[in-house]
Design a protein around this motif. Structure first.
Motif, PDB file in Angstrom:
ATOM      1  N   ARG A 293     -40.940 -19.251  32.538  1.00 39.32           N
ATOM      2  CA  ARG A 293     -41.699 -20.410  32.319  1.00 39.32           C
ATOM      3  C   ARG A 293     -41.044 -21.689  32.706  1.00 39.32           C
ATOM      4  O   ARG A 293     -41.800 -22.569  32.856  1.00 39.32           O
ATOM      5  CB  ARG A 293     -41.703 -20.240  30.509  1.00 39.32           C
TER       6      ARG A 293
ATOM      7  N   SER B  28     -36.152 -25.031  20.854  1.00 43.47           N
ATOM      8  CA  SER B  28     -36.523 -25.383  22.165  1.00 43.47           C
ATOM      9  C   SER B  28     -36.130 -26.992  22.484  1.00 43.47           C
ATOM     10  O   SER B  28     -36.178 -27.613  21.342  1.00 43.47           O
ATOM     11  CB  SER B  28     -37.947 -25.617  21.966  1.00 43.47           C
ATOM     12  N   VAL B  29     -35.334 -27.114  23.255  1.00 38.02           N
ATOM     13  CA  VAL B  29     -34.495 -28.271  23.395  1.00 38.02           C
ATOM     14  C   VAL B  29     -34.557 -28.747  24.893  1.00 38.02           C
ATOM     15  O   VAL B  29     -34.849 -27.894  25.740  1.00 38.02           O
ATOM     16  CB  VAL B  29     -32.977 -28.147  23.065  1.00 38.02           C
ATOM     17  N   PRO B  30     -34.183 -29.956  25.040  1.00 40.10           N
ATOM     18  CA  PRO B  30     -33.947 -30.528  26.360  1.00 40.10           C
ATOM     19  C   PRO B  30     -33.012 -29.507  27.286  1.00 40.10           C
ATOM     20  O   PRO B  30     -31.734 -29.164  26.768  1.00 40.10           O
ATOM     21  CB  PRO B  30     -33.401 -31.901  26.494  1.00 40.10           C
ATOM     22  N   SER B  31     -33.375 -29.325  28.575  1.00 43.88           N
ATOM     23  CA  SER B  31     -32.260 -28.169  29.144  1.00 43.88           C
ATOM     24  C   SER B  31     -30.867 -28.888  29.453  1.00 43.88           C
ATOM     25  O   SER B  31     -29.936 -27.988  29.233  1.00 43.88           O
ATOM     26  CB  SER B  31     -32.869 -27.907  30.792  1.00 43.88           C
ATOM     27  N   VAL B  32     -30.867 -30.045  29.175  1.00 42.29           N
ATOM     28  CA  VAL B  32     -29.356 -30.796  29.542  1.00 42.29           C
ATOM     29  C   VAL B  32     -28.723 -30.805  28.049  1.00 42.29           C
ATOM     30  O   VAL B  32     -27.458 -31.337  28.068  1.00 42.29           O
ATOM     31  CB  VAL B  32     -29.636 -32.105  30.189  1.00 42.29           C
TER      32      VAL B  32
ATOM     33  N   HIS C 259     -36.640 -28.949  18.856  1.00 45.27           N
ATOM     34  CA  HIS C 259     -36.948 -28.452  17.467  1.00 45.27           C
ATOM     35  C   HIS C 259     -36.814 -26.982  17.198  1.00 45.27           C
ATOM     36  O   HIS C 259     -36.625 -26.225  18.298  1.00 45.27           O
ATOM     37  CB  HIS C 259     -38.590 -28.717  17.273  1.00 45.27           C
TER      38      HIS C 259
ATOM     39  N   ASP D  45     -33.178 -39.656  34.384  1.00 47.39           N
ATOM     40  CA  ASP D  45     -32.234 -38.811  34.417  1.00 47.39           C
ATOM     41  C   ASP D  45     -32.343 -37.522  35.337  1.00 47.39           C
ATOM     42  O   ASP D  45     -33.059 -36.509  35.454  1.00 47.39           O
ATOM     43  CB  ASP D  45     -32.598 -38.141  33.084  1.00 47.39           C
TER      44      ASP D  45
ATOM     45  N   ALA E 187     -31.356 -33.992  34.262  1.00 47.35           N
ATOM     46  CA  ALA E 187     -32.873 -33.522  33.675  1.00 47.35           C
ATOM     47  C   ALA E 187     -34.158 -33.320  34.388  1.00 47.35           C
ATOM     48  O   ALA E 187     -35.158 -32.941  33.846  1.00 47.35           O
ATOM     49  CB  ALA E 187     -33.064 -34.029  32.205  1.00 47.35           C
ATOM     50  N   ARG E 188     -33.999 -34.037  35.552  1.00 44.13           N
ATOM     51  CA  ARG E 188     -35.307 -34.161  36.245  1.00 44.13           C
ATOM     52  C   ARG E 188     -36.335 -34.690  35.690  1.00 44.13           C
ATOM     53  O   ARG E 188     -37.472 -34.241  35.337  1.00 44.13           O
ATOM     54  CB  ARG E 188     -35.665 -32.761  36.673  1.00 44.13           C
TER      55      ARG E 188
ATOM     56  N   GLU F 113     -45.710 -39.715  18.700  1.00 42.79           N
ATOM     57  CA  GLU F 113     -45.077 -39.078  19.674  1.00 42.79           C
ATOM     58  C   GLU F 113     -45.737 -37.810  19.912  1.00 42.79           C
ATOM     59  O   GLU F 113     -45.942 -36.802  19.101  1.00 42.79           O
ATOM     60  CB  GLU F 113     -43.916 -38.875  19.560  1.00 42.79           C
ATOM     61  N   ILE F 114     -46.132 -37.650  21.187  1.00 46.88           N
ATOM     62  CA  ILE F 114     -46.710 -36.265  21.635  1.00 46.88           C
ATOM     63  C   ILE F 114     -45.894 -35.530  22.774  1.00 46.88           C
ATOM     64  O   ILE F 114     -45.426 -36.298  23.666  1.00 46.88           O
ATOM     65  CB  ILE F 114     -48.143 -36.486  22.122  1.00 46.88           C
TER      66      ILE F 114
ATOM     67  N   SER G  24     -42.239 -33.271  24.241  1.00 37.29           N
ATOM     68  CA  SER G  24     -40.891 -33.908  24.078  1.00 37.29           C
ATOM     69  C   SER G  24     -40.220 -33.571  25.365  1.00 37.29           C
ATOM     70  O   SER G  24     -40.909 -33.051  26.474  1.00 37.29           O
ATOM     71  CB  SER G  24     -40.298 -32.929  23.180  1.00 37.29           C
ATOM     72  N   HIS G  25     -39.049 -33.845  25.304  1.00 35.23           N
ATOM     73  CA  HIS G  25     -38.087 -33.519  26.605  1.00 35.23           C
ATOM     74  C   HIS G  25     -37.772 -32.001  26.655  1.00 35.23           C
ATOM     75  O   HIS G  25     -37.086 -31.726  27.918  1.00 35.23           O
ATOM     76  CB  HIS G  25     -36.941 -34.606  26.630  1.00 35.23           C
ATOM     77  N   ALA G  26     -38.181 -31.325  25.668  1.00 36.19           N
ATOM     78  CA  ALA G  26     -37.964 -29.968  25.727  1.00 36.19           C
ATOM     79  C   ALA G  26     -39.176 -29.460  26.481  1.00 36.19           C
ATOM     80  O   ALA G  26     -40.180 -30.237  26.758  1.00 36.19           O
ATOM     81  CB  ALA G  26     -37.783 -29.413  24.205  1.00 36.19           C
ATOM     82  N   LEU G  27     -39.429 -28.389  26.697  1.00 31.38           N
ATOM     83  CA  LEU G  27     -40.661 -27.689  27.131  1.00 31.38           C
ATOM     84  C   LEU G  27     -41.927 -27.522  26.158  1.00 31.38           C
ATOM     85  O   LEU G  27     -43.090 -26.985  26.726  1.00 31.38           O
ATOM     86  CB  LEU G  27     -40.318 -26.234  27.921  1.00 31.38           C
ATOM     87  N   ASP G  28     -41.644 -27.667  24.863  1.00 28.89           N
ATOM     88  CA  ASP G  28     -42.777 -27.624  24.133  1.00 28.89           C
ATOM     89  C   ASP G  28     -42.486 -28.409  22.812  1.00 28.89           C
ATOM     90  O   ASP G  28     -41.533 -28.680  22.470  1.00 28.89           O
ATOM     91  CB  ASP G  28     -43.015 -26.016  23.862  1.00 28.89           C
ATOM     92  N   ASP G  29     -43.462 -28.611  21.880  1.00 22.35           N
ATOM     93  CA  ASP G  29     -43.308 -29.068  20.726  1.00 22.35           C
ATOM     94  C   ASP G  29     -44.350 -28.459  19.769  1.00 22.35           C
ATOM     95  O   ASP G  29     -45.144 -27.804  20.147  1.00 22.35           O
ATOM     96  CB  ASP G  29     -43.371 -30.706  20.725  1.00 22.35           C
TER      97      ASP G  29
END
Lengths: 359, 489
Positions: free
Chosen positions: A113, A268-272, A312, B117, B120-121, B194-195, B197-202
């Motif tokens: 993914r 699910s969090v930012p990769s960094v 989250h 960043d 974090a790209r 906010e829609i 996120s800096h994660a891959l899903d929300d």
């Protein structure tokens, strides 16, 4: 097949809560189950497949395994590797009960993914039956399409709460020419640094898994690119058959980490995001962006920790669902959700409470 | 063709007391310099890239921070005044055409890149930042922003979000949809959500999918976080020419069937090739019926492997000439023609209409044959530029607006092409959006119930229908009018 459609319609028009269900492989996922089962498996079959157009269209009840084997025959794949869950056979053919309709409704993606995109990224169109029993087509069978709001992707991952998915069209991708799996001994913080560093370089990363101080990395792409990356990155090369089993077991959550009754949390969090200081064992995928946690943890602490780093947490499997399965939404966002639900499902027929108690 | 109400005229509606009251309210929340209301100041905003449709709004607001945007929206919401958000105004479907008796909300002052960043790209930017400015800013880190619409020098990321912009590299790298991680959005009532996120899903519904490509009808983008892609080490392009469009189409299918996703895969027909060759002198084969450009990018080894395979497939499928770029300068020269196709056609005709249907590629030769027949029927020339990898076709209908009736004929010709795209299982718009230009053809592609569902989606975000009203989704009366004249379902 038109009989099936009429049967679905008459069930929906009874205006009583329905539990939309394919193979039932993801019954564990989401909020508590309620309503009478509407089984989609009788509405099955690949409607169209054009390998040179990179598009496949199938009825919702089509087994995911059937769809994948049709693609494999033409050396193509669903690049996001949606999990099947249930009945997966490791090392041989996968005979999971999952259907394509269920996969799209759940919206889950597998090990690739972070690099290949999510299942939603590959959805091109859906045929949906709404709460009034109307058949609605959104999107289509072409890759670029901006006519109308993108309802087909809205429906993806909505856990069946907006309508009954009848048919889906997906973009498919070629099977990578070459693959290789590498293994490194590495503590979590160094693994996260390494993964994020490689992510910014033209390295043909396909998947990653860190657990118990071992980082496993899958590369895929053109032969030359994979060979060059293996040389550059080092590590221990894993034999092909063992590697294939490993990635399928990870996708299907049949490895030791996932077995047992302890609640499974998904962060699910930012990769960094730095290593998260939480009780329980962790397994990290998606280059650091998906972190699995086993154990009975304090829900408030867990959600706060995830939110603090910009992510989250959801209760993926097992545990006590009374505290909510998914992170809560802001009032303004929930209001938009409520209105969307109301417009597609005015009588509250579809999977009530499966996503949020309010929907 | 009857013009939509948006083009009701460019006469300014000054005497209206509602306008005076609105101006007074806006003056309380915006500095004087951020409000334009004199006719000569409004003029530059009367249209976007679709210049055939023009309208003067009551007022143009140029806020410079989030609070001001929210304040303008609240004033308009309270007064039930329509709002049209606008970026650089490069859109080709009239998505930013003003609504008479409405406000144009320009995001032109939101030009800051807020955060880069590299690890974090991702880049967090304001909506008025230009597409290309992002790639320029992140280039020192070996990164770029992948979607590259032809207008990328000028168009803004806010506009890209509204239109789900593509480009010549989207088969491999995706559309705007695949490259935006998070949005901060002001709703029409002034609430900010906010829609993503800096994660891959929300959690919850995928509202990002709705927002992207929503043509400014659901919310106003205040901030966007976009995904950055590592720059490929190298890139090379093969230019092949064919005696027939069928052969060129077969070659494209063969490349895809061989498991290659080229970084770019573009086709031009004879008329388009002639127009661009005259303009950029790239050395295109002028005798060919079709030119194909197939690009590979990646590591040096990867590119060498792909270029060899693609060259073989192109030859096997009847390429009459094959040239491989031997330097970056040559690669850019081969692309220059394709990228300049629209202005090049603009040089050989006083006016042109750019169509934007997407078709299943297997129907290409049928569609091009039919377009040629229509060209004869309507006495108008048509050059075709084709994103061959993803089936997105841009017929450029040439006409001269000074000749009586010719504009109407061009529009009717265009409508036929859009209907043809739907007939073969495609769509009326691949990347330019519906806007006001194609709003009636939506009646061909969607049923009444589907259009109702779209209106309900809009109402979920904007219950009073104040944000960019009348665009993208037709009302039943539009369709009944259209059905009287056309072949709508």
């Amino acid at each position: 097949m038109t009989d099936r459609i009429e049967e679905f319609r008459s069930r929906i028009l009874e205006r009583k809560p329905l539990r939309l269900r394919g193979g039932g492989s993801k019954d564990f996922y989401g909020g508590p189950l309620s309503g009478d089962v509407l089984d989609t498996r009788g509405y099955s079959g690949i409607v169209g497949y054009e390998p040179t157009e990179l598009v496949i269209t199938a009825r919702a009840g089509t087994p995911l395994a059937e769809l994948e084997s049709a693609l494999a025959a033409r050396r193509q794949v669903l690049a996001c590797e949606p999990p099947h869950f249930g009945n997966a056979t490791i090392g041989g053919e996968i005979t999971g009960g999952a259907t394509i309709g269920g996969a799209v409704a759940a919206g889950l993606s597998g090990p690739r993914r972070a690099v290949a995109g999510s299942l939603r990224d590959y959805v091109l169109g859906v045929k949906l039956m709404d709460g009034e029993g109307r058949e609605l087509n959104f999107g289509g069978q072409v890759m670029k399409n901006v006519a109308g709001f993108d309802v087909s992707r809205l429906v993806t991952g909505s856990l069946g709460t907006l309508g009954l998915i009848l048919e889906v069209s997906l973009k498919v991708m070629p099977l990578p020419v070459a693959q290789a799996t590498l293994r490194f001994e590495m503590p979590q913080d160094r693994a996260l640094d390494a993964l994020n560093g490689w992510g910014g370089q033209p390295v043909p990363l396909a998947a990653s898994c860190w657990q118990g101080d071992v980082l496993t990395l899958r590369l895929s792409g053109a032969q030359a690119a994979v060979t060059a990356a293996c040389e550059k990155l080092g590590g221990e090369r894993v034999a092909e058959a063992e590697a294939a089993d490993f990635w399928i077991a990870l996708r299907e959550q049949t490895t030791a980490f996932f077995v047992g009754d302890a609640p499974l949390w998904r962060l699910s969090v930012p990769s960094v995001a730095p290593p998260l200081d939480l009780p329980g064992a962790q397994l990290i995928e998606w280059g650091g962006a998906q972190r699995w946690l086993r154990g009975a943890v304090d829900v408030t602490q867990l959600r706060e920790t995830a939110a603090r780093v910009g992510g989250h947490a959801s209760l993926f499997r097992g545990g006590d669902k009374t505290g909510g399965v998914f992170a809560s939404l802001s009032p303004a966002l929930m209001e938009v959700h409520r209105r969307l639900k109301q417009s597609f499902d005015p009588y509250g027929v579809f999977n009530p409470g499966r996503l949020y108690p309010e929907l | 063709m009857s013009q939509p109400e948006h083009s009701a005229g460019t006469v300014q509606d000054t005497a209206n007391p509602d306008r005076e009251a609105l101006l007074a309210d806006l003056a309380r929340v915006l500095p004087a310099a951020a409000l334009l209301f004199a006719a000569e100041d409004l003029k530059p905003y009367e249209c976007d890239g679709l210049t055939a449709y023009r309208a003067l709004p009551w007022v143009v607001a140029l806020p410079q921070n989030d609070e001001q945007v929210v304040a303008v929206l609240k004033v308009c919401h309270a007064r039930h005044v329509p709002v049209v958000a606008r970026g650089a105004g490069t859109g080709l479907s009239g998505g930013a055409t003003p609504v008479v008796q409405g406000v144009v909300l320009s995001l032109a002052k939101f030009m800051r890149i807020l955060e880069i960043d590299p690890l974090a790209r991702l880049a967090r930017v304001q909506p008025g930042v230009r597409n290309q400015a992002i790639s320029e800013a992140v280039a020192p880190f070996g990164l770029y922003y992948a979607p590259d619409p032809s207008s990328q020098i000028a168009c803004t990321i806010g506009g890209n979000v509204a239109e789900n912009s593509g480009g010549v590299h989207c088969l491999k790298y995706g559309l705007t949809l695949h490259n935006v991680l998070k949005l901060r959005v002001a709703l029409m009532n002034g609430e900010v959500i906010e829609i993503g996120s800096h994660a891959l899903d929300d959690p919850g519904y995928d509202l990002m999918a709705l927002m992207i490509g929503s043509e400014g009808m659901l919310g106003v983008v205040l901030e966007a976080t976009v995904k950055l892609t590592p720059k490929p080490r190298t890139a090379q392009v093969v230019m092949a020419s064919f005696d027939s469009v069928i052969e060129a189409g077969n070659a494209v299918a063969a490349i895809i069937a061989a498991g290659i996703i080229p970084a770019g895969l573009e086709m031009m027909d004879k008329l388009a090739t002639a127009a661009v060759e005259d303009f950029v002198h790239a050395g295109y084969d002028l005798a060919a019926a079709a030119i194909l450009l197939a690009e590979s990018d990646g590591t040096v080894e990867e590119v060498a492997e792909e270029i060899t395979t693609m060259s073989t497939l192109l030859e096997q499928n009847g390429a009459r000439q094959l040239r491989i770029s031997q330097s970056e300068a040559e690669r850019l020269k081969y692309w220059a023609g394709r990228k300049a196709a629209f202005p090049a056609v603009g040089r050989i005709t006083p006016d042109y209409l750019c169509m934007d249907g997407t078709i299943p590629r297997k129907h290409l030769s049928h569609v091009l044959t039919r377009i040629a027949e229509l060209s004869t029927e309507y006495h108008l020339r048509c050059a075709n530029v084709f994103h061959a990898g993803d089936g997105n076709l841009h017929p450029l209908i040439m006409f001269d607006a000074r000749n009586p009736g010719e504009t109407e004929r061009a529009i009717a010709f265009g409508a036929k092409i859009l209907e043809l795209s739907v007939d073969v299982g495609g769509t009326i718009t691949g990347e330019h959006g519906v806007g006001i230009e194609k709003v009636k053809q939506m009646c061909v592609q969607f049923s009444r119930e589907e259009l109702e569902a779209f209106h309900a989606v809009k109402a979920a975000f904007d219950p009073l229908t104040l944000l960019n009203p009348g665009k993208a989704v037709p009302y039943p009366r539009h369709c009944s009018e259209y059905r009287l004249t056309g072949s709508a379902r």
